[in-house]
Design a protein around this motif. Structure first.
Motif, PDB file in Angstrom:
ATOM      1  N   ASP A  43     -36.572  -6.809   7.475  1.00 61.32           N
ATOM      2  CA  ASP A  43     -35.526  -7.751   6.974  1.00 61.32           C
ATOM      3  C   ASP A  43     -34.216  -7.033   7.304  1.00 61.32           C
ATOM      4  N   THR A  44     -34.557  -6.692   8.308  1.00 63.28           N
ATOM      5  CA  THR A  44     -33.158  -5.839   9.402  1.00 63.28           C
ATOM      6  C   THR A  44     -32.956  -6.917   9.973  1.00 63.28           C
ATOM      7  N   ALA A  45     -31.734  -6.772  10.084  1.00 63.78           N
ATOM      8  CA  ALA A  45     -31.146  -8.944  10.728  1.00 63.78           C
ATOM      9  C   ALA A  45     -29.077  -7.864  10.337  1.00 63.78           C
ATOM     10  N   VAL A  46     -28.584  -9.041  10.947  1.00 69.16           N
ATOM     11  CA  VAL A  46     -27.519  -9.270  10.559  1.00 69.16           C
ATOM     12  C   VAL A  46     -27.177 -10.402   9.534  1.00 69.16           C
ATOM     13  N   TYR A  47     -27.023 -10.535   8.146  1.00 68.61           N
ATOM     14  CA  TYR A  47     -26.808 -11.261   7.269  1.00 68.61           C
ATOM     15  C   TYR A  47     -24.979 -12.193   7.344  1.00 68.61           C
ATOM     16  N   TYR A  48     -25.642 -13.731   7.087  1.00 68.05           N
ATOM     17  CA  TYR A  48     -24.250 -14.318   7.252  1.00 68.05           C
ATOM     18  C   TYR A  48     -24.601 -15.573   6.012  1.00 68.05           C
ATOM     19  N   CYS A  49     -23.337 -14.899   5.875  1.00 70.54           N
ATOM     20  CA  CYS A  49     -23.079 -15.752   4.730  1.00 70.54           C
ATOM     21  C   CYS A  49     -22.334 -17.514   4.980  1.00 70.54           C
ATOM     22  N   ALA A  50     -22.618 -18.898   4.461  1.00 70.63           N
ATOM     23  CA  ALA A  50     -22.199 -19.639   4.802  1.00 70.63           C
ATOM     24  C   ALA A  50     -21.746 -20.851   3.739  1.00 70.63           C
ATOM     25  N   ALA A  51     -20.886 -21.082   3.633  1.00 66.56           N
ATOM     26  CA  ALA A  51     -20.397 -22.979   2.914  1.00 66.56           C
ATOM     27  C   ALA A  51     -20.352 -23.597   3.254  1.00 66.56           C
ATOM     28  N   GLY A  52     -20.989 -24.988   2.501  1.00 65.46           N
ATOM     29  CA  GLY A  52     -21.489 -26.219   2.451  1.00 65.46           C
ATOM     30  C   GLY A  52     -21.989 -26.779   1.929  1.00 65.46           C
ATOM     31  N   GLY A  53     -21.825 -28.994   1.797  1.00 69.83           N
ATOM     32  CA  GLY A  53     -22.948 -29.053   0.814  1.00 69.83           C
ATOM     33  C   GLY A  53     -22.244 -29.600  -0.471  1.00 69.83           C
ATOM     34  N   VAL A  54     -20.869 -29.923  -0.105  1.00 71.26           N
ATOM     35  CA  VAL A  54     -20.111 -29.830  -1.433  1.00 71.26           C
ATOM     36  C   VAL A  54     -20.373 -31.110  -2.544  1.00 71.26           C
ATOM     37  N   TRP A  55     -20.431 -30.241  -3.562  1.00 71.04           N
ATOM     38  CA  TRP A  55     -21.087 -30.765  -4.509  1.00 71.04           C
ATOM     39  C   TRP A  55     -22.974 -31.049  -4.869  1.00 71.04           C
ATOM     40  N   LEU A  56     -23.517 -30.454  -3.846  1.00 69.43           N
ATOM     41  CA  LEU A  56     -25.104 -31.048  -3.908  1.00 69.43           C
ATOM     42  C   LEU A  56     -25.707 -29.977  -5.182  1.00 69.43           C
ATOM     43  N   ALA A  57     -26.133 -30.541  -5.493  1.00 67.26           N
ATOM     44  CA  ALA A  57     -27.108 -29.669  -6.637  1.00 67.26           C
ATOM     45  C   ALA A  57     -28.311 -29.283  -6.015  1.00 67.26           C
ATOM     46  N   GLN A  58     -28.415 -29.256  -4.868  1.00 64.39           N
ATOM     47  CA  GLN A  58     -29.275 -28.217  -4.261  1.00 64.39           C
ATOM     48  C   GLN A  58     -28.822 -27.190  -2.483  1.00 64.39           C
ATOM     49  N   ALA A  59     -28.598 -26.473  -2.695  1.00 66.10           N
ATOM     50  CA  ALA A  59     -27.886 -25.766  -1.379  1.00 66.10           C
ATOM     51  C   ALA A  59     -29.093 -26.456   0.031  1.00 66.10           C
ATOM     52  N   PRO A  60     -28.513 -26.392   1.077  1.00 68.09           N
ATOM     53  CA  PRO A  60     -29.156 -26.996   1.893  1.00 68.09           C
ATOM     54  C   PRO A  60     -30.097 -25.191   2.892  1.00 68.09           C
ATOM     55  N   ARG A  61     -30.738 -25.791   3.866  1.00 67.67           N
ATOM     56  CA  ARG A  61     -32.103 -25.103   4.146  1.00 67.67           C
ATOM     57  C   ARG A  61     -31.956 -24.731   5.877  1.00 67.67           C
ATOM     58  N   ARG A  62     -30.573 -25.571   5.933  1.00 69.19           N
ATOM     59  CA  ARG A  62     -30.900 -26.026   7.415  1.00 69.19           C
ATOM     60  C   ARG A  62     -29.540 -25.245   7.660  1.00 69.19           C
ATOM     61  N   ALA A  63     -28.983 -24.349   8.810  1.00 67.91           N
ATOM     62  CA  ALA A  63     -27.687 -23.853   9.029  1.00 67.91           C
ATOM     63  C   ALA A  63     -26.783 -25.006   9.300  1.00 67.91           C
ATOM     64  N   VAL A  64     -26.979 -26.391   9.860  1.00 65.93           N
ATOM     65  CA  VAL A  64     -26.344 -27.170  10.709  1.00 65.93           C
ATOM     66  C   VAL A  64     -25.827 -27.729   9.441  1.00 65.93           C
ATOM     67  N   GLU A  65     -26.412 -27.534   8.444  1.00 69.48           N
ATOM     68  CA  GLU A  65     -25.152 -28.335   6.780  1.00 69.48           C
ATOM     69  C   GLU A  65     -24.334 -27.770   6.120  1.00 69.48           C
ATOM     70  N   TYR A  66     -24.073 -25.980   6.999  1.00 70.82           N
ATOM     71  CA  TYR A  66     -22.830 -25.639   6.028  1.00 70.82           C
ATOM     72  C   TYR A  66     -21.850 -25.865   7.986  1.00 70.82           C
ATOM     73  N   ASP A  67     -20.608 -26.320   6.967  1.00 73.90           N
ATOM     74  CA  ASP A  67     -19.378 -25.918   7.881  1.00 73.90           C
ATOM     75  C   ASP A  67     -18.501 -24.726   7.874  1.00 73.90           C
ATOM     76  N   TYR A  68     -18.856 -23.321   7.014  1.00 75.00           N
ATOM     77  CA  TYR A  68     -18.184 -21.929   6.814  1.00 75.00           C
ATOM     78  C   TYR A  68     -19.136 -21.305   7.375  1.00 75.00           C
ATOM     79  N   TRP A  69     -18.564 -20.101   7.804  1.00 73.53           N
ATOM     80  CA  TRP A  69     -19.791 -19.519   7.996  1.00 73.53           C
ATOM     81  C   TRP A  69     -18.320 -17.986   8.261  1.00 73.53           C
ATOM     82  N   GLY A  70     -19.100 -16.564   7.145  1.00 71.92           N
ATOM     83  CA  GLY A  70     -18.215 -15.738   7.553  1.00 71.92           C
ATOM     84  C   GLY A  70     -18.861 -14.864   8.807  1.00 71.92           C
ATOM     85  N   GLN A  71     -18.980 -13.397   8.766  1.00 70.66           N
ATOM     86  CA  GLN A  71     -18.762 -12.902  10.272  1.00 70.66           C
ATOM     87  C   GLN A  71     -20.376 -12.307  10.376  1.00 70.66           C
ATOM     88  N   GLY A  72     -20.725 -11.829   8.808  1.00 70.15           N
ATOM     89  CA  GLY A  72     -21.903 -11.261   9.080  1.00 70.15           C
ATOM     90  C   GLY A  72     -22.034  -9.867   8.928  1.00 70.15           C
TER      91      GLY A  72
END
Length: 125
Positions: A89-118
């Motif tokens: 599980d060792t890694a840099v963990y990032y949070c991301a926001a995207g998919g306005v009003w979607l019923a399910q969170a996307p699984r692909r990174a390209v579908e996220y618009d905003y990223w934290g620094q990790g």
């Protein structure tokens, strides 16, 4: 939307950590949020996601039963509670926001618009 991930650190195998993703911006509650991670020499991978409402959550298979994602829209924060951590599980963990009003969170990174620094998570054996 600006995101800041925190809560990483060094933990022994079998231990727990809780990551936080704090957001600025009054529209945060309309976004799905995902947690991704990237280990050295590996591609970024999906860890967990949560819909804008918090009703729908999803996990990568290797995290099911060990990780729990949740959100508090009043605090503009998403959490990733991690239990039974393993060295892999060792890694840099990032949070991301995207998919306005979607019923399910996307699984692909390209579908996220905003990223934290990790935030770095290191699990020792």
């Amino acid at each position: 939307v600006q995101l800041q991930a925190s809560g990483g650190g060094l933990v022994q195998a079998g231990g727990s950590l809780r990551l936080s993703c704090a957001a600025s911006g009054r529209t945060f509650s309309s976004y799905a949020v995902g947690w991704f991670r990237q280990a050295p020499g590996k591609e970024r991978e999906f860890v967990a996601g949560i819909s804008w409402s918090g009703v729908s959550t999803s996990y990568a298979d290797s995290m099911k039963g060990r990780f729990t994602i949740s959100r508090d829209n009043a605090k503009n924060t998403v959490y990733l509670q991690m239990y039974s951590l393993k060295p892999e599980d060792t890694a840099v963990y990032y949070c991301a926001a995207g998919g306005v009003w979607l019923a399910q969170a996307p699984r692909r990174a390209v579908e996220y618009d905003y990223w934290g620094q990790g935030t770095q998570v290191t699990v020792s054996s």
